[in-house]
Design an enzyme around this catalytic site. Structure first.
Site, PDB file in Angstrom:
ATOM      1  N   VAL A  74      21.768   6.112 -16.588  1.00 24.77           N
ATOM      2  CA  VAL A  74      21.652   6.588 -15.209  1.00 24.77           C
ATOM      3  C   VAL A  74      21.542   8.108 -15.360  1.00 24.77           C
ATOM      4  O   VAL A  74      22.528   8.779 -15.620  1.00 24.77           O
ATOM      5  CB  VAL A  74      22.863   6.169 -14.352  1.00 24.77           C
ATOM      6  CG1 VAL A  74      22.764   6.766 -12.954  1.00 24.77           C
ATOM      7  CG2 VAL A  74      22.965   4.644 -14.287  1.00 24.77           C
ATOM      8  N   PRO A  75      20.310   8.641 -15.257  1.00 24.84           N
ATOM      9  CA  PRO A  75      20.011   9.984 -15.765  1.00 24.84           C
ATOM     10  C   PRO A  75      20.506  11.146 -14.901  1.00 24.84           C
ATOM     11  O   PRO A  75      19.721  11.898 -14.321  1.00 24.84           O
ATOM     12  CB  PRO A  75      18.487   9.969 -15.867  1.00 24.84           C
ATOM     13  CG  PRO A  75      18.066   9.042 -14.767  1.00 24.84           C
ATOM     14  CD  PRO A  75      19.127   7.971 -14.730  1.00 24.84           C
ATOM     15  N   CYS A  76      21.805  11.354 -14.883  1.00 24.45           N
ATOM     16  CA  CYS A  76      22.381  12.483 -14.144  1.00 24.45           C
ATOM     17  C   CYS A  76      21.933  13.815 -14.746  1.00 24.45           C
ATOM     18  O   CYS A  76      21.955  14.846 -14.067  1.00 24.45           O
ATOM     19  CB  CYS A  76      23.898  12.376 -14.077  1.00 24.45           C
ATOM     20  SG  CYS A  76      24.711  12.112 -15.659  1.00 24.45           S
ATOM     21  N   HIS A  77      21.491  13.797 -16.005  1.00 21.67           N
ATOM     22  CA  HIS A  77      21.011  15.028 -16.636  1.00 21.67           C
ATOM     23  C   HIS A  77      19.726  15.537 -15.988  1.00 21.67           C
ATOM     24  O   HIS A  77      19.360  16.688 -16.172  1.00 21.67           O
ATOM     25  CB  HIS A  77      20.808  14.835 -18.151  1.00 21.67           C
ATOM     26  CG  HIS A  77      19.799  13.790 -18.507  1.00 21.67           C
ATOM     27  ND1 HIS A  77      20.118  12.447 -18.575  1.00 21.67           N
ATOM     28  CD2 HIS A  77      18.482  13.887 -18.807  1.00 21.67           C
ATOM     29  CE1 HIS A  77      19.037  11.757 -18.924  1.00 21.67           C
ATOM     30  NE2 HIS A  77      18.030  12.609 -19.065  1.00 21.67           N
ATOM     31  N   ARG A  78      19.059  14.695 -15.212  1.00 25.06           N
ATOM     32  CA  ARG A  78      17.808  15.091 -14.565  1.00 25.06           C
ATOM     33  C   ARG A  78      18.033  15.800 -13.234  1.00 25.06           C
ATOM     34  O   ARG A  78      17.069  16.080 -12.524  1.00 25.06           O
ATOM     35  CB  ARG A  78      16.912  13.867 -14.368  1.00 25.06           C
ATOM     36  CG  ARG A  78      16.447  13.259 -15.679  1.00 25.06           C
ATOM     37  CD  ARG A  78      15.548  12.061 -15.474  1.00 25.06           C
ATOM     38  NE  ARG A  78      15.311  11.391 -16.749  1.00 25.06           N
ATOM     39  CZ  ARG A  78      15.023  10.099 -16.872  1.00 25.06           C
ATOM     40  NH1 ARG A  78      14.922   9.335 -15.805  1.00 25.06           N
ATOM     41  NH2 ARG A  78      14.838   9.576 -18.065  1.00 25.06           N
TER      42      ARG A  78
END
Length: 188
Positions: A144-148
């Site tokens: 779940v790409p919270c880094h984006r």
């Protein structure tokens, strides 16, 4: 001793990859899907504490064979061989947080969104701080790409896995259009 609720098993496994200098990290899944990915700086005790809080009736047990597909997809992503995940997820959080985490999954590989973009995407444009908090509480980073999610002014802002890992994940995806600094106070 008997219980009225059905017991849940949470299976954990470890991942070792050159992306994190071969420092191992853990992930965990229920029968429903991946529920937690930890950073290399986190321990099995951290996983146990999370399970105790989020899935109180669960048994946490080693199950490398049960999580093999999750481990493989994360390794493939961290080796640059995979851009999307096809894994079942068992997200544990409030309805609001799950809405935010679902919105994060809509951000394409190699792109970013601001906190304001995510707030708009979930139909609550005033919830910037709550979106930031939900993003920071994401139990399944990387997948779940919270880094984006970066600041509207293109700064990296904060990141639970550390700003260095955020940069490395974005760079892995070919994204480098950010201002390389974080803030104690978020710029949404």
């Amino acid at each position: 001793m008997h219980s009225n609720s059905k017991e849940t098993n949470v299976y954990w496994g470890e991942v070792v990859t050159p992306f994190f200098q071969n420092r191992k990290f853990y992930l965990a899944a229920t029968e429903k899907g991946l529920c937690r990915v930890l950073w290399p700086s986190e321990s099995l005790d951290d996983l146990q504490a999370w399970v105790n809080k989020m899935i109180p009736d669960a048994n946490l047990e080693e199950g490398q064979h049960k999580v093999a597909e999750y481990v493989q997809q994360i390794k493939d992503y961290l080796h640059g061989k995979r851009k999307t995940f096809s894994l079942p997820l068992d997200m544990r959080g409030t309805a609001f947080r799950i809405k935010v985490w679902n919105a994060l999954q809509q951000i394409p590989h190699g792109e970013t969104r601001s906190y304001a973009d995510i707030a708009d995407a979930i139909g609550n444009s005033k919830a910037l701080r709550a979106v930031g908090t939900a993003n920071g509480a994401n139990p399944i980073p990387i997948v779940v790409p919270c880094h984006r999610v970066i600041g509207k002014n293109k700064t990296l802002t904060g990141f639970g896995g550390g700003l260095e890992n955020k940069k490395r994940l974005l760079n892995l995806e070919g994204y480098d259009d950010y201002i390389d600094k974080g803030h104690l106070r978020y710029q949404f």
